[in-house]
Design a protein around this motif. Structure first.
Motif, PDB file in Angstrom:
ATOM      1  N   GLU A  63       0.851  -1.198   0.000  1.00 54.11           N
ATOM      2  CA  GLU A  63       0.000   0.000   0.000  1.00 54.11           C
ATOM      3  C   GLU A  63       0.884   1.245   0.000  1.00 54.11           C
ATOM      4  N   ILE A  64       0.595   2.164  -0.896  1.00 56.19           N
ATOM      5  CA  ILE A  64       1.408   3.363  -1.083  1.00 56.19           C
ATOM      6  C   ILE A  64       0.782   4.545  -0.343  1.00 56.19           C
ATOM      7  N   HIS A  65       1.612   5.254   0.411  1.00 52.50           N
ATOM      8  CA  HIS A  65       1.217   6.505   1.069  1.00 52.50           C
ATOM      9  C   HIS A  65       2.229   7.550   0.607  1.00 52.50           C
ATOM     10  N   SER A  66       1.821   8.396  -0.314  1.00 54.21           N
ATOM     11  CA  SER A  66       2.782   9.343  -0.873  1.00 54.21           C
ATOM     12  C   SER A  66       2.906  10.588  -0.002  1.00 54.21           C
ATOM     13  N   ILE A  67       4.138  11.065   0.060  1.00 52.99           N
ATOM     14  CA  ILE A  67       4.449  12.309   0.759  1.00 52.99           C
ATOM     15  C   ILE A  67       5.353  13.138  -0.152  1.00 52.99           C
ATOM     16  N   ILE A  68       5.396  14.422   0.114  1.00 57.41           N
ATOM     17  CA  ILE A  68       6.250  15.319  -0.666  1.00 57.41           C
ATOM     18  C   ILE A  68       7.691  15.109  -0.235  1.00 57.41           C
ATOM     19  N   GLY A  69       8.567  15.017  -1.212  1.00 59.11           N
ATOM     20  CA  GLY A  69       9.991  14.872  -0.921  1.00 59.11           C
ATOM     21  C   GLY A  69      10.737  16.148  -1.267  1.00 59.11           C
ATOM     22  N   ALA A  70      11.778  16.434  -0.521  1.00 61.03           N
ATOM     23  CA  ALA A  70      12.614  17.597  -0.777  1.00 61.03           C
ATOM     24  C   ALA A  70      14.046  17.129  -1.007  1.00 61.03           C
ATOM     25  N   PHE A  87      10.352  20.448   2.515  1.00 61.74           N
ATOM     26  CA  PHE A  87      10.870  19.578   3.563  1.00 61.74           C
ATOM     27  C   PHE A  87       9.915  19.539   4.757  1.00 61.74           C
ATOM     28  N   PHE A  88       9.476  20.692   5.213  1.00 62.36           N
ATOM     29  CA  PHE A  88       8.601  20.739   6.387  1.00 62.36           C
ATOM     30  C   PHE A  88       7.202  20.192   6.078  1.00 62.36           C
ATOM     31  N   ILE A  89       6.719  20.418   4.880  1.00 62.68           N
ATOM     32  CA  ILE A  89       5.431  19.833   4.491  1.00 62.68           C
ATOM     33  C   ILE A  89       5.542  18.309   4.516  1.00 62.68           C
ATOM     34  N   GLY A  90       6.602  17.769   3.906  1.00 59.04           N
ATOM     35  CA  GLY A  90       6.813  16.325   3.890  1.00 59.04           C
ATOM     36  C   GLY A  90       7.008  15.748   5.277  1.00 59.04           C
ATOM     37  N   LEU A  91       7.701  16.480   6.143  1.00 60.74           N
ATOM     38  CA  LEU A  91       7.922  16.036   7.516  1.00 60.74           C
ATOM     39  C   LEU A  91       6.594  15.871   8.251  1.00 60.74           C
TER      40      LEU A  91
END
Length: 111
Positions: A63-70, A87-91
């Motif tokens: 199962e994929i849970h995508s997050i923003i990467g920096a 970075f902070f959004i992804g964190l």
């Protein structure tokens, strides 16, 4: 004596290149093999950027849970300014998803 836990939730993380994802695939396949052998239920989740590599993981029932990467560039680039905020959004995305999933194990491959 305490009964062993029958269900496990494992989060795999890393990505950005095949050098990071293929070890995750190998670990996931071995976990699935052992789970069948031990008659355990294992949920595998991937936490990382949505890219071609996450699609490869999805194809093997993770199962994929995508997050923003920096990305931290060690040279001058205007993109470093935007990645500071990414970075902070992804964190916070990652922390929120980990709180919802509450995994038993986290396996990370990468930098």
């Amino acid at each position: 004596m305490e009964k062993p836990q029958d269900n496990f939730r494992i989060v795999l993380t890393g990505g950005g290149s095949g050098g990071h994802v293929y070890p995750l695939i190998a670990v996931a396949e071995e976990i699935a093999r052992v789970a069948i052998q031990e008659k355990r239920i294992v949920e595998l989740h991937y936490l990382g950027p949505k890219d071609e590599w996450s699609e490869r993981l999805k194809s093997i029932d993770i199962e994929i849970h995508s997050i923003i990467g920096a990305k931290l560039r060690r040279y001058f680039s205007p993109l470093n300014f935007f990645d500071f905020f990414k970075f902070f959004i992804g964190l916070f995305q990652a922390l929120g998803k980990l709180l919802l999933l509450m995994p038993d194990v986290i396996f990370s491959k990468g930098g």
